[in-house]
Design an enzyme around this catalytic site. Structure first.
Site, short mmCIF file in Angstrom:
data_model
loop_
_atom_site.label_atom_id
_atom_site.label_comp_id
_atom_site.label_asym_id
_atom_site.label_seq_id
_atom_site.Cartn_x
_atom_site.Cartn_y
_atom_site.Cartn_z
CE LYS A 8 -2.42 -1.39 10.93
NZ LYS A 8 -3.06 -0.61 9.86
CB THR A 61 -8.80 6.39 5.41
OG1 THR A 61 -7.59 6.67 6.12
CG2 THR A 61 -8.75 4.96 4.90
CE LYS A 97 -3.11 -0.05 3.23
NZ LYS A 97 -3.98 0.15 4.41
N GLY A 149 -2.77 5.99 13.58
CA GLY A 149 -3.97 5.35 14.11
C GLY A 149 -4.46 4.20 13.24
CG ASP A 150 -5.84 0.05 12.01
OD1 ASP A 150 -5.78 0.20 10.78
OD2 ASP A 150 -6.42 -0.94 12.53
N1 LIG Z 1 -7.92 5.00 10.06
C1 LIG Z 1 -7.22 4.91 8.95
O1 LIG Z 1 -6.59 5.87 8.50
C2 LIG Z 1 -7.20 3.64 8.18
C3 LIG Z 1 -7.97 2.56 8.54
N2 LIG Z 1 -8.01 1.46 7.73
C4 LIG Z 1 -8.83 0.31 8.05
O2 LIG Z 1 -10.19 0.69 8.08
C5 LIG Z 1 -10.92 -0.16 9.00
C6 LIG Z 1 -11.65 0.71 9.99
O3 LIG Z 1 -10.71 1.50 10.72
P1 LIG Z 1 -11.08 2.87 11.42
O4 LIG Z 1 -12.30 3.44 10.81
O5 LIG Z 1 -9.85 3.67 11.46
O6 LIG Z 1 -11.35 2.38 12.89
P2 LIG Z 1 -12.38 2.93 13.98
O7 LIG Z 1 -11.92 2.40 15.26
O8 LIG Z 1 -12.57 4.39 13.82
O9 LIG Z 1 -13.71 2.21 13.52
C7 LIG Z 1 -13.78 0.81 13.39
C8 LIG Z 1 -15.16 0.45 12.96
O10 LIG Z 1 -15.24 -0.94 12.67
C9 LIG Z 1 -16.26 -1.54 13.45
N3 LIG Z 1 -15.83 -2.87 13.82
C10 LIG Z 1 -14.74 -3.23 14.50
N4 LIG Z 1 -14.71 -4.55 14.65
C11 LIG Z 1 -15.81 -5.02 14.04
C12 LIG Z 1 -16.34 -6.30 13.86
N5 LIG Z 1 -15.73 -7.38 14.35
N6 LIG Z 1 -17.49 -6.42 13.14
C13 LIG Z 1 -18.11 -5.32 12.63
N7 LIG Z 1 -17.65 -4.08 12.79
C14 LIG Z 1 -16.53 -3.94 13.49
C15 LIG Z 1 -16.40 -0.63 14.65
O11 LIG Z 1 -17.66 -0.75 15.24
C16 LIG Z 1 -16.18 0.74 14.02
O12 LIG Z 1 -17.35 1.18 13.40
C17 LIG Z 1 -9.87 -1.10 9.60
O13 LIG Z 1 -9.81 -2.27 8.82
C18 LIG Z 1 -8.57 -0.32 9.42
O14 LIG Z 1 -7.45 -1.17 9.39
C19 LIG Z 1 -7.30 1.41 6.55
C20 LIG Z 1 -6.54 2.45 6.16
C21 LIG Z 1 -6.34 3.61 6.99
O1 LIG Z 2 -1.43 6.55 8.44
C1 LIG Z 2 -0.74 5.58 8.66
O2 LIG Z 2 0.47 5.62 8.87
C2 LIG Z 2 -1.30 4.18 8.69
C3 LIG Z 2 -2.67 3.98 8.19
C4 LIG Z 2 -2.97 2.53 8.31
O3 LIG Z 2 -2.79 1.95 9.35
C5 LIG Z 2 -3.40 1.77 7.15
O4 LIG Z 2 -3.22 2.24 6.02
O5 LIG Z 2 -3.90 0.65 7.32
#
Ligand SMILES: NC(=O)C1=CN([C@@H]2O[C@H](COP(=O)(O)OP(=O)(O)OC[C@H]3O[C@@H](n4cnc5c(N)ncnc54)[C@H](O)[C@@H]3O)[C@@H](O)[C@H]2O)C=CC1
Ligand SMILES: O=C(O)CCC(=O)C(=O)O
Length: 447
Positions: free
Chosen positions: A129, A212, A117, A168-169
């Site tokens: 990570k 994102t 990525k 964050g994640d």
């Molecule tokens: N925050 C970022 O910049 C990035 C996040 N991601 C990915 O996006 C996804 C969401 O991350 P964020 O929005 O940052 O996290 P967040 O913590 O803000 O939100 C996570 C969401 O997923 C839901 N969730 C968690 N476990 C679950 C499960 N077992 N079943 C159904 N829903 C579930 C939660 O209820 C929440 O709505 C993850 O896969 C993360 O790795 C990917 C790229 C960048």
């Molecule tokens: O912003 C970052 O360094 C990481 C974002 C991330 O965890 C992801 O792309 O899955």
């Protein structure tokens, strides 16, 4: 497609032997090796130099104890992880996840995906990570702070602005990054861009919060344009209600679509009038509550307990919650309901069987490592601004994010076509991300 190349089969068997009981990591590796078969066949120097054996083995991974004191004065112990997967093209870069499901397999699959990525963004970032099995749900701000301080007390020995830059994640947003940054500064006595996703008052970038979700929609916009259409008038199903889901919903709506679903781990909401994001943000960002409260507050919307939103009629699906949240049965339901476009906001949300079902049905499918790269790309832009000691405007960062996502889409299309798999964005993302890392590894000798 199956893994038929004997060299890559051998690499995969070694991964299975070395990483038993790590299904997520094995799943991520298998998909990448499958995609890279035509590349390995066209470039014998990759096998000669052991590039594949090296790329599936993390440069370093560590696990540590995270002791902290809860509000009742009791000592709690969690497990912390950081994988520093590949530094061929830049310092390790990737988020921290706080969720009870975190283990070595989850951290390794995420770190492995992150390498490709980050390469696709074209910015100089290697892959890493980390995280912990700590569950932030129901914890007070003071407990979160004590956990973050303890976590950073160990992590700070291994990271740095030129070494490894976490972000964050799941479970790690602005509040947690603030506590982590404060503790790093205190222990190391240095004020550097060691984390991204920082608050605007201490070195953060405008548009990183939105990046994102916005980036996902910019990628989808290119997918739609490539097929001669747009977001205008389309119905969108989104899962999740966290950072990625919220800003994907906002941008898709701005681009003329109607988003009808969001979810959390307990169930999903359906709003035929289009999701009211102010209500979602209040529930999730202010009250830190459950998505079912939406249906109690918005007339005409419905909450379904224990289900995911994939039975909903839609043109576009954007899974934005977590890994393997969309299986073959879900994919078939989406296809039967007329869904023609899918792009992954979460990391590896679709099972391999779901991806195969989408591709067999002609659904245009954008994989996570390309479609959700906007978050880390904007983290890269935050690092650039920290180095320059300058802050760009929201519009400037957003424009750069947009251009990066458009470029990633075309990299995927070009790479897939070059190796005879036109319009296969999974192949394109894996190949496009891989080649830069492989070239850098070849140039740097055996290390
Ligand atoms: N925050 C970022 O910049 C990035 C996040 N991601 C990915 O996006 C996804 C969401 O991350 P964020 O929005 O940052 O996290 P967040 O913590 O803000 O939100 C996570 C969401 O997923 C839901 N969730 C968690 N476990 C679950 C499960 N077992 N079943 C159904 N829903 C579930 C939660 O209820 C929440 O709505 C993850 O896969 C993360 O790795 C990917 C790229 C960048
Ligand atoms: O912003 C970052 O360094 C990481 C974002 C991330 O965890 C992801 O792309 O899955």
């Amino acid at each position: 497609m199956a893994l038929t190349n004997s060299y890559l089969q051998g690499v995969y068997e070694t991964v299975q032997k070395r990483n038993p009981n790590e299904p997520e990591f094995q799943q991520a590796v298998y998909e990448v090796l499958e995609s890279l078969q035509p590349v390995v066949e066209a470039r014998p120097e990759l096998e000669k130099n052991g590039i594949m054996e090296r790329i599936v083995e993390p440069e370093r991974m560590f696990m540590f104890r995270v002791p902290w004191v809860d509000d009742q004065g009791k000592v709690q112990v969690n497990r912390g992880f950081r994988v520093q997967f590949n530094s061929a093209i830049g310092p390790y870069k990737g988020g921290l996840r706080l969720h009870p499901s975190v283990n070595a397999s989850v951290i390794k699959f995420l770190g492995f995906e992150q390498c490709f990525k980050n390469s696709l963004t074209t910015l100089p970032m290697g892959g890493g990570k980390g995280g912990s099995d700590f569950d932030p749900k129901g914890k007070s701000d003071a407990e979160i702070m004590r956990f973050c301080q303890s976590f950073m007390t160990e992590l700070c020995k291994h990271i740095g602005q030129f070494t490894d830059v976490p972000a964050g994640d799941i479970g790690v947003g602005g509040r947690e990054i603030g506590f982590l940054f404060g503790q790093y500064k205190r222990l190391r006595n240095e004020y550097t861009g060691v984390l991204t996703g920082k608050g605007l008052s201490y070195g953060g970038s405008l548009a990183r919060t939105e990046a994102t979700g916005y980036g996902l929609c910019y990628y989808m916009k290119e997918m739609l344009a490539y097929k001669g259409t747009s977001f205008e008038g389309k119905t969108v199903a989104i899962s999740g209600s966290g950072n990625v889901a919220i800003y994907a919903c906002q941008k898709a709506t701005q681009l003329g679509a109607k988003v009808v679903t969001m979810s959390d781990s307990n169930g999903f909401i359906y709003d035929p009038n289009g999701i009211n994001l102010d209500v979602v943000k209040d529930i999730k960002e202010v009250k830190r509550g459950r998505i079912k409260e939406y249906a109690e507050r918005v007339p005409g919307s419905v909450y379904t307990e224990g289900q995911r939103p994939w039975g909903t009629k839609c043109d576009i699906a954007l899974p934005c919650a977590t890994q393997n949240e969309l299986n073959e049965e879900n994919a078939k339901a989406l296809i039967a309901n007329g869904c023609k476009f899918v792009a992954e906001g979460a990391n590896m949300p679709s099972t391999p069987e779901a991806v195969a079902a989408f591709q067999a049905a002609g659904v245009f499918f954008g994989p996570a490592k390309a479609a959700n790269a906007g978050g880390v790309a904007t983290s890269g832009l935050e690092m650039s601004q920290n180095s320059l000691r300058l802050s760009w405007t929201f519009e400037e960062v957003d424009q750069r994010l947009h251009d990066i996502m458009v470029n990633i889409f075309h990299t995927c299309i070009t790479a897939a076509e070059k190796y005879g798999h036109k319009d296969n964005l999974v192949m394109g993302a894996n190949i496009g991300g891989f080649e830069k890392i492989a070239d850098a590894m070849l140039a740097q000798g055996v290390c």
